[in-house]
Scaffold this active site. Structure first.
Site, PDB file in Angstrom:
ATOM      1  N   LYS A 254       7.165 -17.176 -22.426  1.00 21.76           N
ATOM      2  CA  LYS A 254       7.904 -18.221 -23.147  1.00 21.76           C
ATOM      3  C   LYS A 254       9.238 -17.607 -23.558  1.00 21.76           C
ATOM      4  O   LYS A 254       9.301 -16.741 -24.419  1.00 21.76           O
ATOM      5  CB  LYS A 254       7.139 -18.712 -24.369  1.00 21.76           C
ATOM      6  CG  LYS A 254       7.867 -19.851 -25.072  1.00 21.76           C
ATOM      7  CD  LYS A 254       6.980 -20.516 -26.123  1.00 21.76           C
ATOM      8  CE  LYS A 254       7.538 -21.844 -26.591  1.00 21.76           C
ATOM      9  NZ  LYS A 254       8.733 -21.745 -27.407  1.00 21.76           N
ATOM     10  N   LYS A 422       2.026 -24.148 -25.375  1.00 22.94           N
ATOM     11  CA  LYS A 422       2.666 -22.926 -25.870  1.00 22.94           C
ATOM     12  C   LYS A 422       1.629 -22.250 -26.740  1.00 22.94           C
ATOM     13  O   LYS A 422       1.102 -22.848 -27.671  1.00 22.94           O
ATOM     14  CB  LYS A 422       3.945 -23.242 -26.637  1.00 22.94           C
ATOM     15  CG  LYS A 422       3.840 -24.409 -27.584  1.00 22.94           C
ATOM     16  CD  LYS A 422       5.191 -24.815 -28.139  1.00 22.94           C
ATOM     17  CE  LYS A 422       5.001 -26.105 -28.934  1.00 22.94           C
ATOM     18  NZ  LYS A 422       6.150 -26.710 -29.469  1.00 22.94           N
TER      19      LYS A 422
HETATM   20  P1  AMP Z   1       9.004 -25.596 -28.372  1.00 23.02           P
HETATM   21  O1  AMP Z   1      10.511 -25.733 -28.309  1.00 23.02           O
HETATM   22  O2  AMP Z   1       8.540 -24.578 -29.363  1.00 23.02           O
HETATM   23  O3  AMP Z   1       8.320 -26.921 -28.444  1.00 23.02           O
HETATM   24  O4  AMP Z   1       8.529 -24.981 -26.981  1.00 23.02           O
HETATM   25  C1  AMP Z   1       8.791 -25.628 -25.780  1.00 23.02           C
HETATM   26  C2  AMP Z   1      10.061 -25.090 -25.186  1.00 23.02           C
HETATM   27  O5  AMP Z   1       9.880 -23.752 -24.762  1.00 23.02           O
HETATM   28  C3  AMP Z   1      10.491 -25.789 -23.934  1.00 23.02           C
HETATM   29  O6  AMP Z   1      11.163 -26.978 -24.201  1.00 23.02           O
HETATM   30  C4  AMP Z   1      11.391 -24.773 -23.283  1.00 23.02           C
HETATM   31  O7  AMP Z   1      12.708 -24.944 -23.768  1.00 23.02           O
HETATM   32  C5  AMP Z   1      10.868 -23.454 -23.805  1.00 23.02           C
HETATM   33  N1  AMP Z   1      10.295 -22.577 -22.769  1.00 23.02           N
HETATM   34  C6  AMP Z   1      10.481 -21.246 -22.712  1.00 23.02           C
HETATM   35  N2  AMP Z   1       9.837 -20.697 -21.693  1.00 23.02           N
HETATM   36  C7  AMP Z   1       9.224 -21.715 -21.024  1.00 23.02           C
HETATM   37  C8  AMP Z   1       8.399 -21.781 -19.862  1.00 23.02           C
HETATM   38  N3  AMP Z   1       8.066 -20.701 -19.155  1.00 23.02           N
HETATM   39  N4  AMP Z   1       7.941 -23.003 -19.496  1.00 23.02           N
HETATM   40  C9  AMP Z   1       8.253 -24.101 -20.193  1.00 23.02           C
HETATM   41  N5  AMP Z   1       9.029 -24.101 -21.295  1.00 23.02           N
HETATM   42  C10 AMP Z   1       9.519 -22.915 -21.715  1.00 23.02           C
END
Ligand code: AMP
Length: 555
Positions: A254, A422
């Site tokens: 991530k 996540k």
């Molecule tokens: P959150 O912003 O905490 O809801 O986490 C989701 C976000 O993590 C996504 O919208 C992406 O911007 C980010 N992200 C980072 N790495 C990845 C990955 N490998 N796959 C999908 N999203 C990712």
């Protein structure tokens, strides 16, 4: 369509509770919208322009209040509008009650009527002019245009116009209701409508296509390079959730940056943020990277990450200094380097891939991006230990954590479904006593590897087993732990070792479960070694009572 008719429909919908009735009423509205169907399909959701459009209304509250005050009868100032808003909390209510009749009176004076002639098309035209107004004096121009519109409004029209321009329509019509209403109004399947919305991200276009060309028209709609789609979103979840649900999990780093959607038609690169704003000009090095390394045409999904000179990720705040920057882009580029970490491929070689399983899309991604370093590393596994190791590496490299994805799931734009998780970091840790261990195998035969953990029973003073931990430990740590524990060996039976309670481990885990396997009646899901609690003795380690409490808190 008369704007008054739109407003009357909107009022009717707003007064309706049941979802099905809302859909039926919106479908009626669509049936009557005629040439204005595309605009009406957006207005009803409180949108003026398509979601993918670069055109933004950008009307601030103050500007709207000023236009309203001007259109209201004399002696109404911006402060009065604000005061009334503070009382009602709804700008629509305020606008409807403002007695725009003062100015309607002017109209009447000129032989007109407030309800006469204001059409949806005219409203849209003026709002487009308003969005296009730029440069010196544009604020005045905007107020004047909006004033002109309010001036032509009846109370009911003003209610919905005010809400529309401030993005506060709130008549209970969400995206799902519009989708269902399109399907109902023009007798097309919901699924075909949904798919067309996903690829086009344009409710107006989909409504018109459904009406004019039916399901064949919808099916013929495709992704267009240069027209952003909504990003697929993730939920919080655990390794347990992932492996309970799927045979294997696709595990990725991530990245801690900003979401970026890359569109490359061979001529031009466009980059979009998670909200589908263009960020192309702010990130020239990504544009150059794509031009050089990506085979066109392609639509990629990924994360833009700020990195230091070694390529290690910098904190999230750093990418924000670059991401939407309009000025001094070149200077900032020297200061903060940005890299692409692509993790998905929506379109390649002229083919839409939304419906392809993730593992296949990731393969296409690797094929289309010439530089592997810009593609996320992917581990597909059903083994929790492998996931834990992957996570440890990701954290060690300075990343935020890991993502767990269903390797067989399609790309569903805008959806915060269960296919992308996540991983939640371990919340609480437990300090547990090591009461047993196992000798390793092969290369690790001279080290104690798997450690049996116990919690203290406050009543009896005994130690009751709760699980084993083998992950999260480096080879170096294994050697140290063996040295630390060897003096406490009480008995050995093959690989198994019985240990006198002496050493306390801090252990992370995802979940506490009840379990017949261990004496305590509980087991830890995915326990991971964190550290040795040098400062703790078995007497101060965590108790079964605390384990029970934590288990209850989990619900
Ligand atoms: P959150 O912003 O905490 O809801 O986490 C989701 C976000 O993590 C996504 O919208 C992406 O911007 C980010 N992200 C980072 N790495 C990845 C990955 N490998 N796959 C999908 N999203 C990712």
């Amino acid at each position: 369509m008369e704007f008054g008719s739109f407003a009357a429909h909107a009022a009717d919908v707003e007064a309706t509770d049941a979802d099905l009735d809302v859909v039926a009423k919106v479908a009626d509205l669509f049936g009557e919208a005629g040439d204005d169907l595309d605009v009406v399909a957006r207005f009803v959701q409180g949108r003026v322009f398509p979601a993918h459009s670069e055109t933004k209304l950008a009307v601030g509250p103050r500007l709207c209040y000023e236009a309203l005050a001007r259109a209201a009868s004399t002696n109404v100032g911006v402060e009065d509008v604000e005061e009334r808003l503070a009382e009602t909390g709804d700008i629509g209510e305020v606008a409807a009650d403002l007695d725009l009749g003062g100015q309607a009176g002017l109209g009447a004076f000129a032989g007109g009527d407030a309800d006469d002639g204001l059409t949806v098309a005219a409203v849209y035209e003026d709002l487009t002019a308003l969005a296009d107004a730029a440069g010196d004096g544009s604020q005045d121009e905007k107020v004047t245009l909006l004033f002109g519109l309010f001036n032509d409004c009846s109370g009911e029209e003003a209610r919905y116009l005010a809400r529309l321009v401030l993005g506060e329509m709130r008549i209970g019509v969400g995206e799902g209701a519009v989708r269902d209403a399109v399907a109902a109004a023009f007798d097309v399947p919901v699924e075909a409508t949904e798919r067309a919305l996903q690829v086009s991200n344009d409710y107006g276009l989909v409504a018109e296509t459904a009406r004019d060309e039916g399901v064949d028209g919808l099916d013929a709609m495709h992704l267009e390079v240069g027209r952003p789609v909504q990003a697929m979103l993730a939920q919080a979840g655990t390794v347990t959730d992932a492996l309970d649900e799927w045979e294997e999990a696709a595990v990725e780093t991530k990245f801690d940056g900003a979401r970026v959607q890359v569109h490359w038609d061979g001529d031009e690169v466009s980059l979009y943020s998670r909200n589908m704003e263009s960020v192309t000009d702010a990130l020239p090095e990504l544009v150059e990277f794509v031009e050089e390394h990506v085979a066109a045409p392609a639509i990629l999904d990924g994360e833009a990450v700020a990195v230091d000179d070694d390529g290690s990720p910098l904190p999230f705040q750093e990418i924000l200094k670059r991401f939407r920057r309009k000025h001094d882009v070149a200077e900032m580029r020297d200061e903060i380097r940005v890299e692409l970490n692509a993790f998905d491929c929506l379109h390649a070689g002229g083919e839409d891939l939304l419906e392809a399983p993730f593992r296949e899309r990731h393969e296409r991604l690797r094929a289309v991006v010439g530089d592997e370093s810009a593609v996320s590393e992917l581990l597909v596994t059903g083994d929790a230990d492998e996931i834990a190791d992957f996570e440890e590496d990701a954290l060690e490299d300075g990343h935020e954590g890991i993502m767990l994805k269903d390797p067989d799931a399609a790309y569903t734009p805008g959806d915060r479904g269960k296919h992308w998780l996540k991983r939640k970091p371990d919340v609480e840790t437990l300090d547990l006593v090591v009461t047993g261990a196992e000798w390793g195998e092969g290369r690790r035969a001279s080290f104690l590897g798997t450690f049996l953990l116990s919690a203290r029973d406050e009543e009896t003073g005994e130690f009751a087993t709760i699980g084993k931990v083998a992950t999260g430990i480096t080879d170096e740590e294994l050697a140290d732990l063996t040295e630390l524990l060897e003096p406490y060996i009480r008995a050995e039976d093959g690989q198994e070792v019985d240990l006198e309670p002496a050493v306390v481990f801090e252990v992370g885990y995802e979940e506490i479960q009840t379990s017949p396997t261990y004496d305590s009646g509980y087991a830890l899901r995915f326990p991971r070694f964190v550290t040795v609690r040098e400062d703790k003795t078995p007497e101060t380690a965590d108790t079964i009572e605390r384990v029970e409490r934590l288990a209850e808190q989990q619900g």
